[in-house]
Write a protein that holds these residues in place. Structure first.
Motif, PDB file in Angstrom:
ATOM      1  N   THR A  92       2.068  17.053   5.460  1.00  0.00           N
ATOM      2  CA  THR A  92       0.888  16.204   4.946  1.00  0.00           C
ATOM      3  C   THR A  92       1.141  16.593   3.207  1.00  0.00           C
ATOM      4  OG1 THR A  92      -0.477  16.608   6.605  1.00  0.00           O
ATOM      5  CG2 THR A  92      -1.567  16.145   4.443  1.00  0.00           C
ATOM      6  N   GLN A 129       3.559  10.157  -8.510  1.00  0.00           N
ATOM      7  CA  GLN A 129       3.399   9.121  -7.156  1.00  0.00           C
ATOM      8  C   GLN A 129       4.669   8.467  -7.390  1.00  0.00           C
ATOM      9  OE1 GLN A 129      -0.055   7.233  -9.245  1.00  0.00           O
ATOM     10  NE2 GLN A 129      -0.966   7.351  -7.119  1.00  0.00           N
ATOM     11  N   ALA A 138       6.981   8.426  -3.721  1.00  0.00           N
ATOM     12  CA  ALA A 138       7.231   7.037  -3.193  1.00  0.00           C
ATOM     13  C   ALA A 138       8.650   6.974  -2.891  1.00  0.00           C
ATOM     14  CB  ALA A 138       6.634   6.042  -3.995  1.00  0.00           C
ATOM     15  N   VAL A 174       7.414   9.303   0.830  1.00  0.00           N
ATOM     16  CA  VAL A 174       6.482  10.098   1.206  1.00  0.00           C
ATOM     17  C   VAL A 174       4.997   9.391   1.195  1.00  0.00           C
ATOM     18  CG1 VAL A 174       5.143  12.311   0.676  1.00  0.00           C
ATOM     19  CG2 VAL A 174       7.632  12.192   0.542  1.00  0.00           C
ATOM     20  N   ASP A 175       4.129   9.566   2.416  1.00  0.00           N
ATOM     21  CA  ASP A 175       2.658   9.175   2.290  1.00  0.00           C
ATOM     22  C   ASP A 175       2.003  10.151   1.665  1.00  0.00           C
ATOM     23  OD1 ASP A 175       3.281   6.666   3.491  1.00  0.00           O
ATOM     24  OD2 ASP A 175       3.264   7.511   5.494  1.00  0.00           O
ATOM     25  N   VAL A 176       1.115   9.918   1.049  1.00  0.00           N
ATOM     26  CA  VAL A 176       0.568  10.757   0.100  1.00  0.00           C
ATOM     27  C   VAL A 176      -1.118  10.496   0.481  1.00  0.00           C
ATOM     28  CG1 VAL A 176      -0.056  11.784  -2.094  1.00  0.00           C
ATOM     29  CG2 VAL A 176       2.198  10.978  -1.574  1.00  0.00           C
ATOM     30  N   VAL A 177      -1.849  11.640   0.413  1.00  0.00           N
ATOM     31  CA  VAL A 177      -3.236  11.618   0.744  1.00  0.00           C
ATOM     32  C   VAL A 177      -3.676  11.831  -0.857  1.00  0.00           C
ATOM     33  CG1 VAL A 177      -5.460  12.541   1.524  1.00  0.00           C
ATOM     34  CG2 VAL A 177      -3.342  12.754   2.994  1.00  0.00           C
ATOM     35  N   GLU A 178      -4.348  10.773  -1.328  1.00  0.00           N
ATOM     36  CA  GLU A 178      -4.732  10.642  -2.816  1.00  0.00           C
ATOM     37  C   GLU A 178      -6.144  10.938  -2.889  1.00  0.00           C
ATOM     38  OE1 GLU A 178      -3.257   7.351  -4.677  1.00  0.00           O
ATOM     39  OE2 GLU A 178      -1.087   7.914  -4.370  1.00  0.00           O
TER      40      GLU A 178
END
Length: 84
Positions: free
Chosen positions: A3, A19, A23, A27-31
């Motif tokens: 995560t 970001q 990207a 990677v999926d980022v919880v922003e």
């Protein structure tokens, strides 16, 4: 994939740069957008000990801001953290 969390402001050039790197890594980022401040800003300061954005966490580990993230990329350590 671990995560990845990022506290950011939408117009911050360092946030945008961080970001973009994540990207490119897929990677999926919880922003957490701090444009309006609020309790998430206080949470960021408590978790990181810093008041500037971005602040980035990988699996709960504070890795720092944009420059720190790019330093990890240059040293080859970022891929290892993202693969964990």
């Amino acid at each position: 994939m671990p995560t990845v969390e990022m506290y950011l402001k939408s117009t911050c050039p360092y946030c945008i740069r961080a970001q973009a790197l994540l990207a490119r890594k897929g990677v999926d980022v919880v922003e957490y957008n701090l444009d309006r401040g609020g309790p998430k800003r206080d949470e960021m300061i408590e978790r990181s000990g810093r008041m500037t954005v971005p602040q980035i966490f990988i699996d709960g580990r504070h890795v720092g801001g944009c420059d720190d993230l790019h330093d990890l990329e240059r040293s080859g350590e970022l891929d290892g953290l993202l693969a964990a």
